[in-house]
Motif scaffolding. Structure first.
Motif, short mmCIF file in Angstrom:
data_model
loop_
_atom_site.label_atom_id
_atom_site.label_comp_id
_atom_site.label_asym_id
_atom_site.label_seq_id
_atom_site.Cartn_x
_atom_site.Cartn_y
_atom_site.Cartn_z
N GLY A 61 53.10 42.85 27.46
CA GLY A 61 54.26 42.00 27.21
C GLY A 61 54.99 42.41 25.95
N SER A 62 54.24 42.68 24.89
CA SER A 62 54.80 43.10 23.61
C SER A 62 53.67 43.71 22.80
CB SER A 62 55.43 41.91 22.88
OG SER A 62 54.42 40.98 22.49
N SER A 63 53.95 44.01 21.54
CA SER A 63 52.89 44.56 20.68
C SER A 63 51.84 43.50 20.35
CB SER A 63 53.50 45.10 19.39
OG SER A 63 54.19 44.07 18.70
N ASP A 64 52.15 42.23 20.68
CA ASP A 64 51.22 41.13 20.37
C ASP A 64 50.65 40.48 21.61
OD1 ASP A 64 51.61 41.43 17.62
OD2 ASP A 64 53.36 40.12 17.62
N SER A 65 50.89 41.04 22.79
CA SER A 65 50.35 40.43 24.01
C SER A 65 50.14 41.47 25.10
CB SER A 65 51.28 39.32 24.53
OG SER A 65 52.50 39.88 24.98
N GLU A 66 48.93 41.47 25.65
CA GLU A 66 48.58 42.29 26.81
C GLU A 66 47.72 41.44 27.74
OE1 GLU A 66 46.92 46.13 26.08
OE2 GLU A 66 48.12 46.47 24.26
N SER A 67 47.68 41.83 28.98
CA SER A 67 46.85 41.08 29.93
C SER A 67 46.37 41.99 31.05
CB SER A 67 47.62 39.88 30.51
OG SER A 67 48.81 40.32 31.13
N PHE A 68 45.26 41.59 31.65
CA PHE A 68 44.65 42.31 32.77
C PHE A 68 44.45 41.32 33.91
CE2 PHE A 68 43.40 44.40 28.87
CZ PHE A 68 43.63 45.74 29.12
N HIS A 69 45.01 41.62 35.07
CA HIS A 69 44.97 40.70 36.21
C HIS A 69 44.26 41.37 37.39
CE1 HIS A 69 47.94 38.16 34.11
NE2 HIS A 69 48.49 39.31 33.76
N LEU A 70 43.24 40.69 37.88
CA LEU A 70 42.48 41.20 39.01
C LEU A 70 43.36 41.30 40.25
CD1 LEU A 70 39.71 41.86 40.43
CD2 LEU A 70 39.54 39.40 40.87
N ILE A 71 43.35 42.48 40.90
CA ILE A 71 44.04 42.68 42.17
C ILE A 71 43.00 42.51 43.26
CG2 ILE A 71 45.37 44.28 43.59
CD1 ILE A 71 46.36 45.57 41.02
N ASN A 72 43.06 41.38 43.94
CA ASN A 72 42.03 41.05 44.92
C ASN A 72 42.22 41.87 46.19
OD1 ASN A 72 40.14 39.68 46.58
ND2 ASN A 72 40.39 37.85 45.32
N PRO A 73 41.24 42.65 46.59
CA PRO A 73 41.39 43.44 47.82
C PRO A 73 41.35 42.61 49.08
CG PRO A 73 39.17 43.68 46.94
CD PRO A 73 39.93 42.86 45.94
N ASP A 74 40.82 41.40 48.99
CA ASP A 74 40.73 40.51 50.15
C ASP A 74 41.93 39.57 50.13
OD1 ASP A 74 40.10 38.97 52.28
OD2 ASP A 74 38.23 38.15 51.46
N ALA A 75 42.85 39.76 51.09
CA ALA A 75 44.07 38.94 51.11
C ALA A 75 43.77 37.47 51.39
CB ALA A 75 45.04 39.48 52.17
N ASN A 76 42.64 37.19 52.03
CA ASN A 76 42.30 35.81 52.39
C ASN A 76 41.55 35.09 51.26
OD1 ASN A 76 43.37 36.17 54.99
ND2 ASN A 76 41.47 37.12 55.69
N SER A 77 41.22 35.81 50.21
CA SER A 77 40.48 35.19 49.11
C SER A 77 41.44 34.61 48.08
CB SER A 77 39.57 36.23 48.44
OG SER A 77 38.93 35.67 47.32
N ALA A 78 41.07 33.46 47.55
CA ALA A 78 41.92 32.81 46.54
C ALA A 78 41.42 33.06 45.12
CB ALA A 78 41.97 31.30 46.82
N GLN A 79 40.52 34.02 44.96
CA GLN A 79 39.95 34.30 43.64
C GLN A 79 41.01 34.90 42.71
OE1 GLN A 79 36.55 33.84 42.41
NE2 GLN A 79 37.83 34.07 40.60
N GLU A 80 41.17 34.29 41.53
CA GLU A 80 42.08 34.78 40.51
C GLU A 80 41.32 34.93 39.21
OE1 GLU A 80 45.72 32.64 40.05
OE2 GLU A 80 45.99 32.33 42.20
N LEU A 81 41.50 36.09 38.58
CA LEU A 81 40.83 36.34 37.32
C LEU A 81 41.78 37.11 36.41
CD1 LEU A 81 37.14 37.37 36.81
CD2 LEU A 81 38.92 38.40 35.42
N SER A 82 42.04 36.58 35.24
CA SER A 82 42.96 37.21 34.29
C SER A 82 42.35 37.13 32.89
CB SER A 82 44.32 36.51 34.29
OG SER A 82 44.92 36.57 35.56
N ILE A 83 42.55 38.20 32.14
CA ILE A 83 42.08 38.27 30.76
C ILE A 83 43.29 38.59 29.88
CG2 ILE A 83 40.59 39.49 29.14
CD1 ILE A 83 38.64 39.96 31.42
N PHE A 84 43.54 37.75 28.89
CA PHE A 84 44.70 37.88 28.02
C PHE A 84 44.28 38.26 26.61
CE2 PHE A 84 45.70 34.91 31.38
CZ PHE A 84 46.98 35.25 31.78
N LEU A 85 45.00 39.18 25.99
CA LEU A 85 44.82 39.52 24.58
C LEU A 85 46.07 39.06 23.84
CD1 LEU A 85 43.51 43.21 24.92
CD2 LEU A 85 42.19 41.09 25.00
#
Length: 252
Positions: A223-247
């Motif tokens: 996002g900027s020099s003060d914000s980054e994030s990692f978002h899980l790309i779920n291979p299963d389209a039917n799964s509602a699993q969401e996982l994100s890690i923010f710095l």
């Protein structure tokens, strides 16, 4: 009187011009005018046909040009840059705590980010059961950390789904970590258990415990020099699993 009448009847047509001459010449004139009109009409029709064909050609060329431009723009639309795609591995011993490793690709044994998180493996598994996991790692904007890269910050305050859960520490990959990544290099997406004796884990963790891991593609967003994030790309389209890690580098 009869002779005079006969002479008048005979000579009068010769002296007086025939009245039907106009009618005789008239068809010729009419014909010629009709021909002239016909030729004029034909000429105008030909001109109109030429104009119509020219406008049709112009319209078709414009349509072809517009279609070509559309196809060109459709082809040249840039897709998502590959540099935003990374491989993330969450791993940890069953009775230990969680690690998060980020690699450029599956063959790289030198991670671009390796974090030791204070959350226990069993607790993260429990949080993932709800379908939504958001881990926020925050660091204050101290003078000595203001100019360094965000991924180079050594210590973070950790929050998981809004609750403060201790700290996260940046680590360098040791021989055990590189060995584990070497074992997983043939896998891009998957989860499983590594047998005991893998030599992984932080201080105080038993080497006889199994190592659980979850490996997947992540979208890396800067996002900027003060914000980054990692978002899980779920291979299963039917799964509602969401996982994100923010710095996040905060102002306070």
């Amino acid at each position: 009187m009869t002779k005079i009448d006969s002479l008048r009847r005979f000579l009068l047509p010769c002296i007086t011009p025939p009245t039907n001459s106009t009618t005789v010449s008239s068809p010729g004139a009419t014909t010629s005018t009709g021909t002239s009109k016909k030729r004029l009409s034909t000429s105008l029709r030909d001109d109109i046909d030429v104009l119509d064909s020219a406008s049709s050609s112009a319209s078709s060329s414009e349509a072809t040009s517009a279609a070509a431009d559309y196809n060109l723009s459709a082809v040249t639309v840039p897709q998502r840059p590959s540099k935003t795609m990374v491989i993330g591995t969450i791993f940890g011993r069953r009775k230990g705590h969680v690690w998060f490793c980020v690699q450029h690709d599956r063959l790289s044994v030198k991670p671009i980010l390796l974090l030791e998180l204070s959350i226990a493996t069993s607790q993260l598994v429990h949080e993932m059961g709800s379908g939504l996991v958001r881990v926020a790692l925050e660091c204050p904007t101290r003078p000595e950390l203001k100019s360094c890269l965000l991924r180079s910050v050594p210590v973070w305050t950790m929050f998981c789904n809004g609750r403060k859960l201790g700290f996260a520490v940046r680590r360098s990959a040791n021989e055990d970590t590189r060995l584990m990544l070497k074992r997983l290099e043939s896998m891009t997406v998957g989860a499983g258990v590594l047998p005991s004796g893998s030599g992984l884990g932080g201080s105080g963790e038993s080497d006889t415990d199994e190592v659980m891991y979850m490996r997947a593609n992540y979208e890396h967003v800067v996002g900027s020099s003060d914000s980054e994030s990692f978002h899980l790309i779920n291979p299963d389209a039917n799964s509602a699993q969401e996982l994100s890690i923010f710095l996040l580098r905060t102002s306070s």
